[in-house]
Design a protein around this motif. Structure first.
Motif, PDB file in Angstrom:
ATOM      1  N   ASP A  55       0.832  -1.211   0.000  1.00  0.00           N
ATOM      2  CA  ASP A  55       0.000   0.000   0.000  1.00  0.00           C
ATOM      3  C   ASP A  55       0.867   1.262   0.000  1.00  0.00           C
ATOM      4  OD1 ASP A  55      -2.312  -1.515   0.009  1.00  0.00           O
ATOM      5  OD2 ASP A  55      -2.460  -1.540   2.195  1.00  0.00           O
ATOM      6  N   ASP A  58       2.311   1.675  -3.465  1.00  0.00           N
ATOM      7  CA  ASP A  58       1.271   2.161  -4.366  1.00  0.00           C
ATOM      8  C   ASP A  58       1.028   3.651  -4.160  1.00  0.00           C
ATOM      9  OD1 ASP A  58      -1.177   1.757  -6.171  1.00  0.00           O
ATOM     10  OD2 ASP A  58      -2.090   2.530  -4.328  1.00  0.00           O
ATOM     11  N   ARG A  62       1.661   6.655  -6.974  1.00  0.00           N
ATOM     12  CA  ARG A  62       0.619   7.588  -7.392  1.00  0.00           C
ATOM     13  C   ARG A  62       1.067   9.038  -7.205  1.00  0.00           C
ATOM     14  NH1 ARG A  62      -5.082   5.121  -6.922  1.00  0.00           N
ATOM     15  NH2 ARG A  62      -4.696   2.892  -6.652  1.00  0.00           N
ATOM     16  N   ARG A  66       1.827  11.659 -10.726  1.00  0.00           N
ATOM     17  CA  ARG A  66       0.653  12.498 -10.869  1.00  0.00           C
ATOM     18  C   ARG A  66       0.724  13.296 -12.165  1.00  0.00           C
ATOM     19  NH1 ARG A  66       3.921  14.905  -6.830  1.00  0.00           N
ATOM     20  NH2 ARG A  66       4.553  17.076  -7.277  1.00  0.00           N
ATOM     21  N   ASP A 299     -20.663  11.026  -1.978  1.00  0.00           N
ATOM     22  CA  ASP A 299     -20.062   9.871  -2.632  1.00  0.00           C
ATOM     23  C   ASP A 299     -19.436  10.211  -3.981  1.00  0.00           C
ATOM     24  OD1 ASP A 299     -20.893   8.496  -0.453  1.00  0.00           O
ATOM     25  OD2 ASP A 299     -22.150   7.052  -1.520  1.00  0.00           O
ATOM     26  N   ILE A 303     -15.292   9.356  -4.717  1.00  0.00           N
ATOM     27  CA  ILE A 303     -14.625   8.559  -5.746  1.00  0.00           C
ATOM     28  C   ILE A 303     -13.245   9.129  -6.054  1.00  0.00           C
ATOM     29  CG2 ILE A 303     -14.700   7.926  -8.196  1.00  0.00           C
ATOM     30  CD1 ILE A 303     -17.757   7.690  -7.893  1.00  0.00           C
ATOM     31  N   SER A 304     -13.152  10.439  -6.169  1.00  0.00           N
ATOM     32  CA  SER A 304     -11.866  11.048  -6.538  1.00  0.00           C
ATOM     33  C   SER A 304     -10.853  10.934  -5.406  1.00  0.00           C
ATOM     34  CB  SER A 304     -12.060  12.504  -6.939  1.00  0.00           C
ATOM     35  OG  SER A 304     -12.512  13.282  -5.846  1.00  0.00           O
ATOM     36  N   SER A 306     -10.755   8.752  -3.046  1.00  0.00           N
ATOM     37  CA  SER A 306     -10.412   7.356  -2.815  1.00  0.00           C
ATOM     38  C   SER A 306      -9.365   6.867  -3.803  1.00  0.00           C
ATOM     39  CB  SER A 306     -11.668   6.486  -2.924  1.00  0.00           C
ATOM     40  OG  SER A 306     -11.358   5.120  -2.754  1.00  0.00           O
ATOM     41  N   ASP A 307      -9.371   7.421  -5.007  1.00  0.00           N
ATOM     42  CA  ASP A 307      -8.476   6.975  -6.068  1.00  0.00           C
ATOM     43  C   ASP A 307      -7.179   7.765  -6.127  1.00  0.00           C
ATOM     44  OD1 ASP A 307      -8.117   5.306  -8.567  1.00  0.00           O
ATOM     45  OD2 ASP A 307      -7.944   7.319  -9.431  1.00  0.00           O
ATOM     46  N   SER A 308      -7.213   9.025  -5.698  1.00  0.00           N
ATOM     47  CA  SER A 308      -6.054   9.898  -5.879  1.00  0.00           C
ATOM     48  C   SER A 308      -5.605  10.506  -4.556  1.00  0.00           C
ATOM     49  CB  SER A 308      -6.398  11.033  -6.852  1.00  0.00           C
ATOM     50  OG  SER A 308      -5.390  12.022  -6.833  1.00  0.00           O
ATOM     51  N   TRP A 352      -6.118   8.137   4.105  1.00  0.00           N
ATOM     52  CA  TRP A 352      -5.706   7.413   2.900  1.00  0.00           C
ATOM     53  C   TRP A 352      -5.566   5.910   3.128  1.00  0.00           C
ATOM     54  CZ3 TRP A 352      -5.799   7.843  -2.091  1.00  0.00           C
ATOM     55  CH2 TRP A 352      -5.103   6.898  -2.852  1.00  0.00           C
ATOM     56  N   ASN A 355      -8.719   4.134   3.645  1.00  0.00           N
ATOM     57  CA  ASN A 355      -9.659   4.571   2.601  1.00  0.00           C
ATOM     58  C   ASN A 355     -10.953   5.123   3.212  1.00  0.00           C
ATOM     59  OD1 ASN A 355     -10.540   5.089   0.015  1.00  0.00           O
ATOM     60  ND2 ASN A 355     -11.184   2.995  -0.423  1.00  0.00           N
TER      61      ASN A 355
END
Length: 494
Positions: A55, A58, A62, A66, A299, A303-304, A306-308, A352, A355
């Motif tokens: 993790d 990862d 990221r 970027r 929500d 989404i953003s 959670s991913d970035s 982070w 999550n």
């Protein structure tokens, strides 16, 4: 009759557009928030933060890969939000200089636990001090807010322990992560807001063996603890609040009327913290865009973030900036230099790694909605002895006269001439000194004015058999008062 607390554009927007839970109007002591069919583990289990290397790798990948930013406008500072000309420093520090191993060890320095409450695993720090002869042990529930975490209190813990060295009491600190934050579980059911969390933390304190206890809260922690003081006043010895607001119709009616002559209800040296109202509402409107998004479409934003990690950092750091100093709006660095990089990044890791960015946003939509508006508990006073501390750059200021419409035993309002919303995070020594002083003052008040030693045997005998009825009676009392109020009785009597 118009409910005057809706004069706040912030709350108007959330209540008008947020979710409506009127089809389920009651608050329940034992609402199940976990997955159906889950067996609740009521044991108190030791817990450690452990970050998997995959993790971390990862995350670093990221951050380093970027996309190039669209540059901020020239000389725009933080007026359009996070400024890309200075923001890269924080991302690079997180990727290259943040020592994940050392910080994991730092975050594990205090004993941590989990236990299931109403179907959710609740994470908490639990510091049980030695109790020297001649001293008493006082349990304290301490609740954080957004965009914070239990990390807000880490530096303050040692300062609190120092501040009690020469006192006749020691403080047992219980510092939980809110549901959906950090390492506490989140619920996939609608409706888990600040009122419902009050029941969870009452149950947690009882699970830990505490029938009476102090509370401390800021930001969301202040709203949850204020609800606990309203619903369970017989359990709360005293209450310290570093975001003093009374969301009562009476308070906001006073606010409107006193705009004609502010010095009639407050000291002249703090009038500019609230008046003219035009300036206050202009500032709230300018800086509360995040609030409306959280209250209406959490929500989608989730989404953003959670991913970035870049998106998560930008969103959370923007809120840290605007809540630390109002002047940060015109600072190209957003005033973030007031904190050590490890402070802000430790706090970010609580979002982070587990999550919890998306689920932390939902507390807004689950609280600021028509359901809570119609329940009416915000207008009910509490007799719990209360001390409020107000930093100069707190996000909203209310004078004692307004606060007393909610907290009838408001013992003191300590006005500071500096600092911001995240008091324990920014100046842990100031926070700790004020908090311990508040405990002293509340104990003195209790000794002089009320019998705070309830017979434990009677309490235990009644607790299991009568608690649901006691809570329901409290809620019914709230509704009766609201019914009378809506029939045009004097709002200031509450």
């Amino acid at each position: 009759m118009m409910h005057s607390w809706l004069v706040l554009g912030l709350v108007v927007a959330a209540a008008a557009a947020g979710y409506d839970y009127r089809s389920q109007p009651d608050l329940y002591y034992d609402t199940w928030w976990g997955p159906e069919g889950k067996e609740e583990d009521t044991t108190i289990r030791p817990f450690r933060i452990e970050w998997d290397k995959k993790d971390i790798d990862d995350l670093v990948y990221r951050l380093k890969n970027r996309r190039e930013f669209v540059p901020s406008l020239d000389d725009s500072a933080y007026r359009y939000g996070v400024n890309t000309h200075t923001f890269g420093f924080w991302l690079d520090y997180w990727a290259n200089d943040y020592n994940f191993t050392a910080r994991e060890q730092y975050l594990n320095q205090y004993p941590q636990f989990k236990t299931d409450i109403q179907g959710l695993g609740i994470h908490f720090i639990w510091i049980k001090p030695e109790v020297p002869e001649g001293k008493i042990n006082i349990p304290v529930l301490m609740l954080h807010g957004f965009p914070g975490s239990v990390r807000e209190f880490y530096d303050a813990i040692k300062e609190i322990q120092k501040a009690t060295e020469n006192k006749n009491f020691v403080l047992e600190l219980i510092i939980p992560s809110l549901p959906g934050f950090g390492y506490s579980d989140y619920s996939n059911k609608e409706g888990l807001g600040a009122a419902e969390m009050a029941f969870i933390y009452k149950n947690l304190m009882n699970r830990l063996g505490h029938e009476k206890y102090f509370m401390q809260g800021g930001d969301w922690g202040s709203l949850i603890t204020a609800n606990m003081a309203t619903f369970f006043p017989d359990e709360i010895i005293g209450y310290h609040n570093n975001m003093g607001v009374a969301l009562t119709d009476a308070a906001f009616s006073m606010m409107s009327i006193a705009s004609l002559n502010p010095s009639s209800i407050m000291s002249c040296d703090v009038v500019n913290r609230l008046y003219p109202l035009k300036n206050t509402f202009e500032q709230l409107t300018r800086d509360s865009g995040y609030f409306h998004v959280h209250a209406t479409k959490p929500d989608t934003l989730g989404i953003s973030v959670s991913d970035s990690p870049t998106a998560l950092m930008a969103w959370l750091f923007q809120q840290v900036s605007i809540c630390t100093r109002k002047a940060n709006y015109d600072d190209p660095e957003g005033g973030l230099h007031r904190y050590r990089p490890e402070q802000l990044l430790d706090n970010l890791m609580f979002y982070w790694m587990p999550n919890k960015g998306p689920t932390s946003f939902r507390i807004y939509s689950n609280t600021f909605n028509l359901r809570n508006y119609h329940l009416g508990y915000l207008n009910v006073t509490t007799t719990v002895p209360t001390v409020v501390v107000q930093a100069s750059d707190e996000i909203f200021y209310m004078p004692p006269s307004m606060l007393k419409t909610k907290f009838s035993n408001l013992l003191a309002v300590d006005v500071l001439n500096d600092y911001g919303h995240f008091l324990a995070f920014e100046v842990p020594d100031v926070f700790a000194s004020n908090f311990v002083s508040a405990v002293q003052r509340i104990l003195a008040f209790n000794n002089q004015n009320m019998n705070v030693r309830q017979d434990k045997q009677d309490f235990r005998a009644n607790k299991l058999s009568n608690i649901r009825q006691l809570v329901r009676e409290r809620i019914n009392s709230i509704r009766d008062k609201m019914s009378n109020y809506e029939n045009n009785e004097n709002p200031f009597m509450y």
